[in-house]
Scaffold this motif. Structure first.
Motif, mmCIF file in Angstrom:
data_model
loop_
_atom_site.group_PDB
_atom_site.id
_atom_site.type_symbol
_atom_site.label_atom_id
_atom_site.label_comp_id
_atom_site.label_asym_id
_atom_site.label_seq_id
_atom_site.Cartn_x
_atom_site.Cartn_y
_atom_site.Cartn_z
ATOM 1 N N ASP A 1 78.735 -62.257 -89.071
ATOM 2 C CA ASP A 1 78.679 -60.822 -88.794
ATOM 3 C C ASP A 1 78.634 -60.556 -87.289
ATOM 4 O O ASP A 1 79.332 -59.698 -86.766
ATOM 5 N N THR B 1 78.939 -67.386 -94.048
ATOM 6 C CA THR B 1 77.904 -66.582 -93.384
ATOM 7 C C THR B 1 77.768 -66.861 -91.903
ATOM 8 O O THR B 1 77.247 -66.043 -91.165
ATOM 9 N N GLN C 1 80.289 -67.222 -100.010
ATOM 10 C CA GLN C 1 80.517 -66.360 -98.841
ATOM 11 C C GLN C 1 80.240 -67.107 -97.536
ATOM 12 O O GLN C 1 79.191 -67.736 -97.388
ATOM 13 N N LYS D 1 78.050 -71.605 -95.578
ATOM 14 C CA LYS D 1 78.232 -70.630 -96.657
ATOM 15 C C LYS D 1 76.927 -70.353 -97.371
ATOM 16 O O LYS D 1 76.042 -71.211 -97.415
ATOM 17 N N ASN D 2 76.856 -69.162 -97.899
ATOM 18 C CA ASN D 2 75.793 -68.844 -98.850
ATOM 19 C C ASN D 2 76.519 -68.606 -100.168
ATOM 20 O O ASN D 2 77.133 -67.563 -100.352
ATOM 21 N N THR E 1 76.030 -66.128 -86.450
ATOM 22 C CA THR E 1 76.332 -65.584 -87.781
ATOM 23 C C THR E 1 77.733 -64.981 -87.748
ATOM 24 O O THR E 1 78.193 -64.520 -86.695
#
Length: 516
Positions: free
Chosen positions: A189, A242, A240, A236-237, A187
């Motif tokens: 993040d 991801t 965004q 992407k989501n 991910t």
DNA sequence: GTGGATAGGAAAGTTCGAAA
DNA sequence: TTTCGAACTTTCCTATCCAC
């Protein structure tokens, strides 16, 4: 076998014997450094040189089979070894400052599944450049010393050749995955956390910066230096980004390519290699033969010399040539009329004179075109000076989309005049010019042309309007050309289009758009 | 100390998609 | 279908690093 080959062969034997002795004595793996995945997947940032020093310490621990976390080494010896891997000079003072600086950094490493902030080591001893003791964090020591499970093997030939910390870190990720999979998803993040960029403003909400400054350069470096070829794509989501998907395969070609290239050079066929291949060989630390190195340098010098003599005749018309300005200046002096001070009307009269020198006439036409362009700009703007980009000014608060569309129009507006726009495209094509097509530009163009038609409606103004846009777009083309000239992709596209051998209008239009 | 390369930050500009 | 905010991209300027 010549003298150099003999020396190399002798050295090679020495290395083999040494490696055999090491293997027999089970002293350790001298080709790689081993690092726990709890450390690999930790969250920290250090400089490239600091990371190389850490690798050196880990290597030291593993080679000397340390049982305690107090690492003792002679300052001068370590400095000498360190200088070998960073390939640059470093004073004792600089090295000492680096040791102290790294001590102050706080990596977050994984302990029992959680991130725990710690420090790499504590520096014990005085500034006398004699013997240095580093007391490593007990977990960091454990993660480097013990090699029982969940470890990644990092090749020294790769890690010590990387130039950037991020390349090293991503290489470590790849290494931690590579034993099992051909691709790996992470991910965004988590990726940010592990690279310790999650709190940095320029990466927080800016994926382009992550790509431009971290992903792309690191992937390039890893592909050039390491034993892997990797690629990535992002998921992407909505809009965004991801997550990142890394695709990994072993770079078996790398070793073969180097050997093949050396073989070519030894056979006197080194000129078949490209400049880039030669440069890469020169940078390759596995190439040890001094004769081969000398030959590479000679070939490289020849390549560079021959390249500098090449004149790109195909595109010289686009070049800003200093000499051509001088020619024009001298041409002007030959004439009694200085066109700089003439009005549009006077220039229009002058351009009708058929006895004019061809080059001088071209100058007059250019000047006329330039003045008409300014005239059209002023006309279109009414009172405002549209040559200044109103959105370039610094503002207290950012302009909203509503304000923006109010100024230039909404491209989704159903009143958008496609007919005029299409006419303009045809005109551009006939005049062999192209342009950047985007929503705002499209709207400005359409509106400008429409206003011109509405206000004056004469053919003369219509031509002037086109002339203005021609000037603008020629300038844009010139700017783009400068960029493209250095771009490999440009050459590839050019070859591709020529290979199509299709001169139909549609293909030509596509081609023009692709180029510019 | 100097100059080029690289990284970081900020702002302008563009694109996409959700909501009205 | 239209509007417009959020996310993404590009560009420019400054700071820092690094080699000479």
């Amino acid at each position: 076998m010549n003298k150099a080959d003999k020396v190399n062969s002798k050295n090679k034997n020495k290395i083999e014997v040494k490696n055999n002795i090491l293997t027999l004595n089970k002293i350790g793996n001298y080709e790689s450094i081993v690092k726990s995945n709890n450390l690999v997947r930790g969250s920290y940032t250090v400089t490239a040189n600091e990371q190389k020093f850490l690798y050196k310490i880990f290597e030291y621990i593993q080679e000397n089979k340390y049982e305690t976390n107090k690492i003792v080494f002679e300052f001068d010896n370590m400095l000498r070894e360190f200088k070998d891997v960073i390939n640059k000079n470093l004073t004792k003072k600089q090295f000492w400052n680096m040791l102290k600086g790294l001590q102050k950094k706080h990596p977050d490493i994984i302990i029992n599944g959680k991130y725990v902030s710690t420090q790499w080591y504590r520096l014990i001893g005085e500034l006398d450049y004699s013997v240095v003791t580093l007391e490593l964090d007990e977990y960091i020591f454990k993660y480097v010393q013990s090699q029982k499970s969940n470890f990644s093997k990092l090749l020294k030939s790769s890690v010590y050749n990387f130039k950037t910390f991020y390349a090293m870190k991503i290489y470590e990720f790849i290494r931690s995955w590579a034993n099992l999979k051909k691709s790996e998803y992470i991910t965004l993040d988590r990726f940010k956390v592990e690279l310790d960029i999650h709190e940095k403003a320029s990466y927080k909400n800016n994926f382009a910066n992550i790509r431009r400054r971290i992903l792309d350069p690191s992937v390039k470096e890893i592909n050039e230096i390491s034993e892997f070829v990797i690629a990535y794509e992002y998921s992407k989501n909505g809009k965004q980004v991801t997550g990142l998907n890394f695709y990994i395969r072993e770079n078996k070609e790398k070793e073969n390519n180097v050997n093949d290239a050396i073989e070519l050079i030894k056979n006197g066929e080194g000129d078949k290699l490209t400049e880039r291949e030669l440069q890469s060989l020169l940078d390759d630390k596995t190439v040890n033969d001094e004769n081969v190195k000398l030959e590479i340098l000679t070939l490289l010098a020849d390549k560079i010399r021959s390249r500098q003599n090449i004149v790109d005749v195909d595109y010289e018309d686009f070049e800003d040539n200093e000499n051509s300005h001088e020619d024009k200046a001298s041409l002007k002096e030959d004439k009694t009329i200085n066109i700089d001070n003439l009005s549009i009307e006077e220039l229009e009269e002058l351009v009708k004179d058929e006895s004019l020198d061809k080059e001088y006439k071209k100058m007059v036409e250019d000047k006329l075109e330039e003045l008409v362009a300014v005239d059209i700009l002023n006309f279109l703007s009414d009172e405002e000076d549209v040559t200044k980009n109103k959105y370039n000014k610094k503002k207290d608060k950012p302009i909203t989309m509503a304000e923006k569309y109010k100024a230039v129009g909404n491209p989704y507006d159903s009143d958008f005049d496609n007919e005029i726009y299409d006419k303009f495209i045809d005109y551009c094509f006939e005049e062999k010019i192209s342009f950047i097509e985007d929503e705002v530009m499209r709207r400005i163009l359409s509106e400008s042309i429409a206003i011109t038609f509405k206000k004056i409606g004469s053919d003369k103004i219509q031509d002037s309007c086109y002339a203005y846009f021609t000037t603008v777009f020629k300038h844009m083309i010139k700017e783009r050309y400068k960029k493209y000239k250095e771009d490999e992709e440009f050459k590839i596209r050019k070859e591709f289009h020529y290979s199509k051998k299709d001169n139909s209008e549609e293909v030509m239009k596509d081609m023009a758009r692709d180029f510019y």
